[in-house]
Design a protein around this motif. Structure first.
Motif, PDB file in Angstrom:
ATOM      1  N   ALA A   1       6.407 -15.535   6.901  1.00  0.00           N
ATOM      2  CA  ALA A   1       6.352 -15.484   7.578  1.00  0.00           C
ATOM      3  C   ALA A   1       6.191 -13.655   6.751  1.00  0.00           C
ATOM      4  CB  ALA A   1       5.888 -15.394   8.535  1.00  0.00           C
ATOM      5  N   VAL A   2       5.220 -12.684   5.964  1.00  0.00           N
ATOM      6  CA  VAL A   2       5.474 -11.708   5.240  1.00  0.00           C
ATOM      7  C   VAL A   2       5.305 -10.692   6.277  1.00  0.00           C
ATOM      8  CG1 VAL A   2       5.037 -10.272   3.153  1.00  0.00           C
ATOM      9  CG2 VAL A   2       5.620 -13.202   3.365  1.00  0.00           C
ATOM     10  N   VAL A   3       6.916  -9.801   6.496  1.00  0.00           N
ATOM     11  CA  VAL A   3       5.647  -8.557   7.503  1.00  0.00           C
ATOM     12  C   VAL A   3       5.377  -8.211   7.091  1.00  0.00           C
ATOM     13  CG1 VAL A   3       7.341  -6.668   8.471  1.00  0.00           C
ATOM     14  CG2 VAL A   3       8.370  -8.936   8.228  1.00  0.00           C
ATOM     15  N   ALA A   4       5.078  -7.461   5.806  1.00  0.00           N
ATOM     16  CA  ALA A   4       4.020  -6.576   5.106  1.00  0.00           C
ATOM     17  C   ALA A   4       2.369  -7.271   5.487  1.00  0.00           C
ATOM     18  CB  ALA A   4       4.274  -5.981   3.916  1.00  0.00           C
ATOM     19  N   LEU A   5       2.327  -8.228   5.886  1.00  0.00           N
ATOM     20  CA  LEU A   5       1.340  -8.683   6.099  1.00  0.00           C
ATOM     21  C   LEU A   5       0.925  -9.362   6.956  1.00  0.00           C
ATOM     22  CD1 LEU A   5       1.314 -11.425   2.648  1.00  0.00           C
ATOM     23  CD2 LEU A   5       0.551  -8.795   1.977  1.00  0.00           C
ATOM     24  N   ASP A   6       1.402  -8.723   7.707  1.00  0.00           N
ATOM     25  CA  ASP A   6       0.765  -9.361   9.397  1.00  0.00           C
ATOM     26  C   ASP A   6       2.079 -10.585  10.043  1.00  0.00           C
ATOM     27  OD1 ASP A   6       0.768  -6.492   9.737  1.00  0.00           O
ATOM     28  OD2 ASP A   6      -1.169  -7.473   9.444  1.00  0.00           O
ATOM     29  N   GLY A   7       2.767 -11.324   8.823  1.00  0.00           N
ATOM     30  CA  GLY A   7       3.477 -12.570   9.254  1.00  0.00           C
ATOM     31  C   GLY A   7       2.344 -13.168   8.575  1.00  0.00           C
TER      32      GLY A   7
ATOM     33  N   GLU B   1       2.611 -12.763  -4.257  1.00  0.00           N
ATOM     34  CA  GLU B   1       2.655 -11.509  -5.676  1.00  0.00           C
ATOM     35  C   GLU B   1       1.761 -10.464  -5.326  1.00  0.00           C
ATOM     36  OE1 GLU B   1       5.947 -10.656  -5.193  1.00  0.00           O
ATOM     37  OE2 GLU B   1       5.442  -8.536  -6.634  1.00  0.00           O
ATOM     38  N   ARG B   2       0.762 -10.804  -5.424  1.00  0.00           N
ATOM     39  CA  ARG B   2      -0.605 -10.025  -5.936  1.00  0.00           C
ATOM     40  C   ARG B   2      -1.107  -9.306  -4.479  1.00  0.00           C
ATOM     41  NH1 ARG B   2      -2.645 -14.512  -8.551  1.00  0.00           N
ATOM     42  NH2 ARG B   2      -4.201 -15.148  -7.075  1.00  0.00           N
ATOM     43  N   ALA B   3      -0.759 -10.240  -2.956  1.00  0.00           N
ATOM     44  CA  ALA B   3      -1.060  -9.327  -1.801  1.00  0.00           C
ATOM     45  C   ALA B   3       0.077  -8.700  -1.271  1.00  0.00           C
ATOM     46  CB  ALA B   3      -1.243 -11.086  -0.978  1.00  0.00           C
ATOM     47  N   LEU B   4       0.890  -8.911  -2.353  1.00  0.00           N
ATOM     48  CA  LEU B   4       2.165  -7.695  -2.071  1.00  0.00           C
ATOM     49  C   LEU B   4       2.267  -6.028  -2.762  1.00  0.00           C
ATOM     50  CD1 LEU B   4       5.175  -9.763  -1.258  1.00  0.00           C
ATOM     51  CD2 LEU B   4       4.434  -8.033   0.024  1.00  0.00           C
ATOM     52  N   ALA B   5       1.127  -5.951  -3.850  1.00  0.00           N
ATOM     53  CA  ALA B   5       1.043  -5.190  -4.241  1.00  0.00           C
ATOM     54  C   ALA B   5       1.304  -3.840  -3.712  1.00  0.00           C
ATOM     55  CB  ALA B   5       0.054  -5.376  -5.837  1.00  0.00           C
ATOM     56  N   GLY B   6       1.789  -3.523  -4.290  1.00  0.00           N
ATOM     57  CA  GLY B   6       2.116  -1.852  -3.739  1.00  0.00           C
ATOM     58  C   GLY B   6       2.761  -2.113  -2.975  1.00  0.00           C
ATOM     59  N   LYS B   7       3.241  -2.546  -1.908  1.00  0.00           N
ATOM     60  CA  LYS B   7       3.895  -2.414  -0.747  1.00  0.00           C
ATOM     61  C   LYS B   7       5.526  -2.377  -0.648  1.00  0.00           C
ATOM     62  CE  LYS B   7       0.063  -5.383   1.542  1.00  0.00           C
ATOM     63  NZ  LYS B   7      -0.783  -4.349   2.278  1.00  0.00           N
ATOM     64  N   SER B   8       6.010  -1.247  -0.318  1.00  0.00           N
ATOM     65  CA  SER B   8       7.574  -1.623  -0.277  1.00  0.00           C
ATOM     66  C   SER B   8       8.605  -1.945  -0.153  1.00  0.00           C
ATOM     67  CB  SER B   8       7.574  -0.360  -0.658  1.00  0.00           C
ATOM     68  OG  SER B   8       6.973   0.477   0.853  1.00  0.00           O
ATOM     69  N   ASP B   9       7.910  -2.576   1.309  1.00  0.00           N
ATOM     70  CA  ASP B   9       8.503  -3.727   2.573  1.00  0.00           C
ATOM     71  C   ASP B   9       7.964  -5.307   1.997  1.00  0.00           C
ATOM     72  OD1 ASP B   9       9.622  -5.156   4.748  1.00  0.00           O
ATOM     73  OD2 ASP B   9       8.612  -4.173   5.680  1.00  0.00           O
ATOM     74  N   ARG B  10       9.713  -5.948   1.393  1.00  0.00           N
ATOM     75  CA  ARG B  10       9.050  -7.269   0.582  1.00  0.00           C
ATOM     76  C   ARG B  10      10.310  -8.129   2.000  1.00  0.00           C
ATOM     77  NH1 ARG B  10       7.245  -7.790  -4.596  1.00  0.00           N
ATOM     78  NH2 ARG B  10       8.318  -9.481  -4.866  1.00  0.00           N
TER      79      ARG B  10
END
Ligand code: IMP
Length: 198
Positions: free
Chosen positions: A79-85, A109-118
């Motif tokens: 579950a990725v926090v910046a992607l709402d789980g 990784e593409r979905a996380l582009a531009g997000k600082s919370d990893r």
């Protein structure tokens, strides 16, 4: 170690080779006779649940009924926090029918582009189900963050991208023993053992 499993036989209710290997290693010290659902020729049920617990129970009950033996299932995911789980209960599906986790990690990784919370966490829900009987669930979680590019060839799934809290290396770089010392499956397994002993 003495535990209460009638007949001393248990089926691992998973067709995921990485999970079967880890669960087998965790069960190893218990002196049980362990077989996997695949070895018994059982199909995989469709995962129609909306939570890890619902899917774990569905798989456990399906295999317990199909084999006539106690079954231990696992439903787990990242579950990725910046992607709402996300990808969450869809973690396996993100890798497509070919189970291509290189591709799934690139998608992440593409979905996380531009997000600082990893930050991210793995969840594992184990379910012990008995034929015609009850089912108990046990949940384990490990928090960490996601690195890019992926590192290490050990483990399975998203392991090369996941670095657990307090560690410099990813699950993909850890030995099985190092991963077992901290991971979500081992944490759920500790609760399962406490239940059996209790
Ligand atoms: P399912 O529980 O069979 O729906 O699949 C869960 C998916 O989550 C797996 O296919 C992996 O992609 C991922 N996953 C679960 N546990 C782990 C783990 O320990 N390491 C890496 N990926 C995992």
């Amino acid at each position: 170690m003495t535990i209460e499993i009638p007949g001393n036989r248990i089926v691992i209710a998973s067709h995921n080779a990485g999970k079967v290997r880890e669960i087998r290693e965790l069960l190893d010290p218990l002196g049980l006779s362990v077989v996997s659902a695949g070895e018994l020729g059982l199909e995989e049920p469709e995962e129609t649940g909306e939570t890890f617990a619902a899917n774990a129970e569905l798989k456990g009950r399906f295999v317990a009924e199909g084999s006539g033996l106690p079954a231990l299932s696992d439903d787990s995911g990242l579950a990725v926090v910046a992607l709402d789980g996300a990808p969450g209960i869809h973690s396996a599906r993100w890798a497509g029918p070919e189970r291509d986790f290189g591709m799934a990690m690139e998608k992440l990784e593409r979905a996380l582009a531009g997000k600082s919370d990893r930050s991210a966490y793995f969840i594992c829900v184990l379910c012990l189900a008995f034929p015609g009987g009850g089912a108990d669930v046990f949940e384990g979680r490990i928090d960490g963050d996601l690195v890019w590019p992926p590192r290490g060839n050990n483990g399975f799934g998203y392991d090369p991208m996941f670095r657990p809290e307090g560690s410099e290396i990813t699950f993909g770089e850890m030995t099985p023993q190092e991963k077992h010392a901290v991971n979500h499956r081992a944490r759920a397994f500790a609760k399962f053992l406490a239940h059996l002993k209790g």
